[in-house]
Design a protein around this motif. Structure first.
Motif, PDB file in Angstrom:
ATOM      1  N   GLY A 137      53.887 -24.879  -7.421  1.00 22.62           N
ATOM      2  CA  GLY A 137      54.914 -24.187  -6.669  1.00 22.62           C
ATOM      3  C   GLY A 137      55.111 -22.781  -7.186  1.00 22.62           C
ATOM      4  N   ALA A 138      56.341 -22.446  -7.500  1.00 25.84           N
ATOM      5  CA  ALA A 138      56.664 -21.096  -7.975  1.00 25.84           C
ATOM      6  C   ALA A 138      56.435 -20.924  -9.473  1.00 25.84           C
ATOM      7  CB  ALA A 138      58.127 -20.776  -7.654  1.00 25.84           C
ATOM      8  N   TYR A 139      56.005 -21.988 -10.138  1.00 25.82           N
ATOM      9  CA  TYR A 139      55.972 -21.966 -11.597  1.00 25.82           C
ATOM     10  C   TYR A 139      54.587 -22.270 -12.152  1.00 25.82           C
ATOM     11  CZ  TYR A 139      60.975 -22.245 -10.766  1.00 25.82           C
ATOM     12  OH  TYR A 139      62.245 -21.994 -10.320  1.00 25.82           O
ATOM     13  N   VAL A 140      54.441 -22.019 -13.457  1.00 21.11           N
ATOM     14  CA  VAL A 140      53.267 -22.435 -14.202  1.00 21.11           C
ATOM     15  C   VAL A 140      53.736 -23.429 -15.252  1.00 21.11           C
ATOM     16  CG1 VAL A 140      51.475 -21.706 -15.818  1.00 21.11           C
ATOM     17  CG2 VAL A 140      51.983 -20.302 -13.828  1.00 21.11           C
ATOM     18  N   VAL A 141      53.143 -24.610 -15.252  1.00 19.54           N
ATOM     19  CA  VAL A 141      53.507 -25.663 -16.188  1.00 19.54           C
ATOM     20  C   VAL A 141      52.670 -25.501 -17.449  1.00 19.54           C
ATOM     21  CG1 VAL A 141      53.810 -28.153 -16.483  1.00 19.54           C
ATOM     22  CG2 VAL A 141      53.914 -27.146 -14.192  1.00 19.54           C
ATOM     23  N   ASP A 142      53.298 -25.570 -18.603  1.00 24.71           N
ATOM     24  CA  ASP A 142      52.591 -25.335 -19.869  1.00 24.71           C
ATOM     25  C   ASP A 142      51.427 -26.305 -20.047  1.00 24.71           C
ATOM     26  OD1 ASP A 142      54.242 -23.229 -20.569  1.00 24.71           O
ATOM     27  OD2 ASP A 142      55.654 -24.496 -21.641  1.00 24.71           O
ATOM     28  N   CYS A 143      51.710 -27.601 -19.976  1.00 29.14           N
ATOM     29  CA  CYS A 143      50.672 -28.626 -20.147  1.00 29.14           C
ATOM     30  C   CYS A 143      50.908 -29.749 -19.138  1.00 29.14           C
ATOM     31  CB  CYS A 143      50.714 -29.237 -21.555  1.00 29.14           C
ATOM     32  SG  CYS A 143      50.615 -28.074 -22.920  1.00 29.14           S
ATOM     33  N   VAL A 144      49.819 -30.272 -18.589  1.00 29.48           N
ATOM     34  CA  VAL A 144      49.913 -31.406 -17.675  1.00 29.48           C
ATOM     35  C   VAL A 144      48.942 -32.490 -18.119  1.00 29.48           C
ATOM     36  CG1 VAL A 144      49.552 -32.227 -15.313  1.00 29.48           C
ATOM     37  CG2 VAL A 144      50.648 -30.015 -15.701  1.00 29.48           C
ATOM     38  N   VAL A 145      49.450 -33.711 -18.221  1.00 27.54           N
ATOM     39  CA  VAL A 145      48.611 -34.893 -18.448  1.00 27.54           C
ATOM     40  C   VAL A 145      48.555 -35.617 -17.108  1.00 27.54           C
ATOM     41  CG1 VAL A 145      48.330 -37.039 -19.747  1.00 27.54           C
ATOM     42  CG2 VAL A 145      49.338 -35.030 -20.870  1.00 27.54           C
ATOM     43  N   HIS A 146      47.487 -35.370 -16.364  1.00 26.60           N
ATOM     44  CA  HIS A 146      47.418 -35.859 -14.986  1.00 26.60           C
ATOM     45  C   HIS A 146      47.428 -37.378 -14.910  1.00 26.60           C
ATOM     46  CE1 HIS A 146      46.864 -31.924 -13.134  1.00 26.60           C
ATOM     47  NE2 HIS A 146      45.982 -31.640 -14.089  1.00 26.60           N
ATOM     48  N   SER A 147      46.841 -38.048 -15.893  1.00 27.16           N
ATOM     49  CA  SER A 147      46.767 -39.515 -15.852  1.00 27.16           C
ATOM     50  C   SER A 147      48.145 -40.160 -15.886  1.00 27.16           C
ATOM     51  CB  SER A 147      45.925 -40.030 -17.029  1.00 27.16           C
ATOM     52  OG  SER A 147      46.533 -39.685 -18.271  1.00 27.16           O
ATOM     53  N   GLU A 148      49.134 -39.437 -16.414  1.00 29.44           N
ATOM     54  CA  GLU A 148      50.492 -39.961 -16.500  1.00 29.44           C
ATOM     55  C   GLU A 148      51.451 -39.233 -15.558  1.00 29.44           C
ATOM     56  OE1 GLU A 148      51.651 -42.500 -18.416  1.00 29.44           O
ATOM     57  OE2 GLU A 148      49.605 -42.929 -19.095  1.00 29.44           O
ATOM     58  N   ASP A 149      50.924 -38.303 -14.755  1.00 31.21           N
ATOM     59  CA  ASP A 149      51.771 -37.448 -13.914  1.00 31.21           C
ATOM     60  C   ASP A 149      52.891 -36.853 -14.766  1.00 31.21           C
ATOM     61  OD1 ASP A 149      52.435 -36.151 -11.561  1.00 31.21           O
ATOM     62  OD2 ASP A 149      53.730 -37.771 -10.835  1.00 31.21           O
ATOM     63  N   LEU A 150      52.473 -36.311 -15.921  1.00 28.98           N
ATOM     64  CA  LEU A 150      53.399 -35.815 -16.938  1.00 28.98           C
ATOM     65  C   LEU A 150      53.277 -34.304 -17.095  1.00 28.98           C
ATOM     66  CD1 LEU A 150      55.243 -36.176 -19.532  1.00 28.98           C
ATOM     67  CD2 LEU A 150      53.086 -36.463 -20.796  1.00 28.98           C
ATOM     68  N   ALA A 151      54.421 -33.627 -17.003  1.00 28.99           N
ATOM     69  CA  ALA A 151      54.498 -32.199 -17.307  1.00 28.99           C
ATOM     70  C   ALA A 151      55.118 -32.039 -18.686  1.00 28.99           C
ATOM     71  CB  ALA A 151      55.349 -31.481 -16.273  1.00 28.99           C
ATOM     72  N   VAL A 152      54.525 -31.173 -19.505  1.00 35.97           N
ATOM     73  CA  VAL A 152      55.049 -30.902 -20.841  1.00 35.97           C
ATOM     74  C   VAL A 152      55.390 -29.417 -20.914  1.00 35.97           C
ATOM     75  CG1 VAL A 152      54.618 -30.954 -23.320  1.00 35.97           C
ATOM     76  CG2 VAL A 152      53.643 -32.734 -21.848  1.00 35.97           C
ATOM     77  N   GLU A 153      56.638 -29.132 -21.188  1.00 36.37           N
ATOM     78  CA  GLU A 153      57.104 -27.756 -21.315  1.00 36.37           C
ATOM     79  C   GLU A 153      57.489 -27.477 -22.757  1.00 36.37           C
ATOM     80  OE1 GLU A 153      57.900 -24.912 -18.958  1.00 36.37           O
ATOM     81  OE2 GLU A 153      56.087 -25.979 -18.348  1.00 36.37           O
ATOM     82  N   VAL A 154      56.918 -26.426 -23.334  1.00 37.67           N
ATOM     83  CA  VAL A 154      57.273 -26.017 -24.691  1.00 37.67           C
ATOM     84  C   VAL A 154      58.229 -24.838 -24.560  1.00 37.67           C
ATOM     85  CG1 VAL A 154      55.179 -26.911 -25.749  1.00 37.67           C
ATOM     86  CG2 VAL A 154      55.142 -24.639 -24.829  1.00 37.67           C
ATOM     87  N   ASP A 155      59.444 -25.044 -24.988  1.00 40.75           N
ATOM     88  CA  ASP A 155      60.526 -24.097 -24.696  1.00 40.75           C
ATOM     89  C   ASP A 155      60.869 -23.247 -25.907  1.00 40.75           C
ATOM     90  OD1 ASP A 155      60.609 -25.046 -22.140  1.00 40.75           O
ATOM     91  OD2 ASP A 155      62.249 -26.449 -22.505  1.00 40.75           O
ATOM     92  N   GLY A 156      60.418 -21.994 -25.857  1.00 40.39           N
ATOM     93  CA  GLY A 156      60.725 -21.039 -26.910  1.00 40.39           C
ATOM     94  C   GLY A 156      62.133 -20.505 -26.782  1.00 40.39           C
ATOM     95  N   PRO A 189      61.941 -28.356 -27.312  1.00 39.34           N
ATOM     96  CA  PRO A 189      62.606 -27.136 -27.762  1.00 39.34           C
ATOM     97  C   PRO A 189      61.988 -26.631 -29.062  1.00 39.34           C
ATOM     98  CG  PRO A 189      64.195 -28.882 -27.262  1.00 39.34           C
ATOM     99  CD  PRO A 189      62.849 -29.516 -27.318  1.00 39.34           C
ATOM    100  N   TYR A 190      61.957 -25.336 -29.227  1.00 42.45           N
ATOM    101  CA  TYR A 190      61.289 -24.731 -30.375  1.00 42.45           C
ATOM    102  C   TYR A 190      61.858 -25.197 -31.707  1.00 42.45           C
ATOM    103  CZ  TYR A 190      65.249 -21.490 -30.774  1.00 42.45           C
ATOM    104  OH  TYR A 190      66.495 -20.958 -30.937  1.00 42.45           O
TER     105      TYR A 190
END
Length: 217
Positions: A137-156, A189-190
């Motif tokens: 969509g409008a964003y870029v996801v930091d990391c995606v594990v497609h097998s788990e439909d998992l988005a991982v965001e590392v928040d600085g 979170p950082y």
């Protein structure tokens, strides 16, 4: 605009002040209109319905034309926000002028930080196949594990108000959009990662957080 400044400060002004900031909608500049719509999304569209109708109605000015890049980026975010607010989803029709190819272009993203690379490497070390910097969509996801439909965001630190652990409005809006797009979302979170690094337990910390979401090997 004044309304966008209020939204970024996480402050919802009274109805009279909002009406004053937006009236008359027809006189708001093109970029000002994009700013106002983005501000509405940051505030979860919690304002008088007639003001929303007026603002989205002004989008007809873009029919047959191309908004500036900044406006397009903001309007993509508005579309994503509408998707997680079903009661306002009908307003998406007002943005149908957007070029689908333009809307689907990957949003710009800063180069991956050392923090991001550390987390991605840890996911791989735990045995997960990871794709980095994934447009959604409008964003870029930091990391995606497609097998788990998992988005991982590392928040600085820039995801939080200075000196606090309170997420800024833009970051909260992104989280809402990701939770509507992925089955599972993990945010790191950082300060948690720094503490885990100091303790020499980054892998254990990440594994524990994944387990809370039911993501295990």
């Amino acid at each position: 605009s004044m309304l966008l400044a209020f939204a970024r400060l996480d402050w919802k002004p009274g109805a009279a002040l909002v009406e004053k900031a937006l009236a008359p909608a027809a006189e708001i500049s093109d970029q000002g209109l994009a700013n106002c719509l983005f501000a509405c999304a940051l505030m979860s569209f919690e304002m008088d319905a007639s003001l929303l109708v007026d603002l989205f109605g002004q989008c007809s000015r873009w029919a047959g034309s191309t908004p500036a890049d900044l406006a397009v980026s903001q309007l993509r975010a508005v579309l994503d926000a509408l998707d997680v607010h079903p009661e306002h989803r009908h307003f998406a029709e007002c943005l149908s002028f957007l070029d689908p190819a333009q809307t689907n272009n990957p949003p710009s993203s800063a180069a991956a930080s050392g923090f991001h690379r550390d987390v991605a490497s840890a996911l791989v070390e735990l045995g997960w196949e990871v794709e980095n910097e994934v447009p959604r969509g409008a964003y870029v996801v930091d990391c995606v594990v497609h097998s788990e439909d998992l988005a991982v965001e590392v928040d600085g630190p820039y995801h939080f108000y200075h000196g606090t652990q309170h997420r800024i409005a833009q970051s909260r809006m992104k989280m809402k959009a990701l939770r509507g797009s992925f089955r599972k979302v993990l945010t790191i979170p950082y300060w948690e990662w720094l503490k885990a690094r100091e303790d020499g337990r980054t892998l254990q910390h990440l594994e524990d957080e994944l387990r809370k979401l039911g993501v295990t090997k």
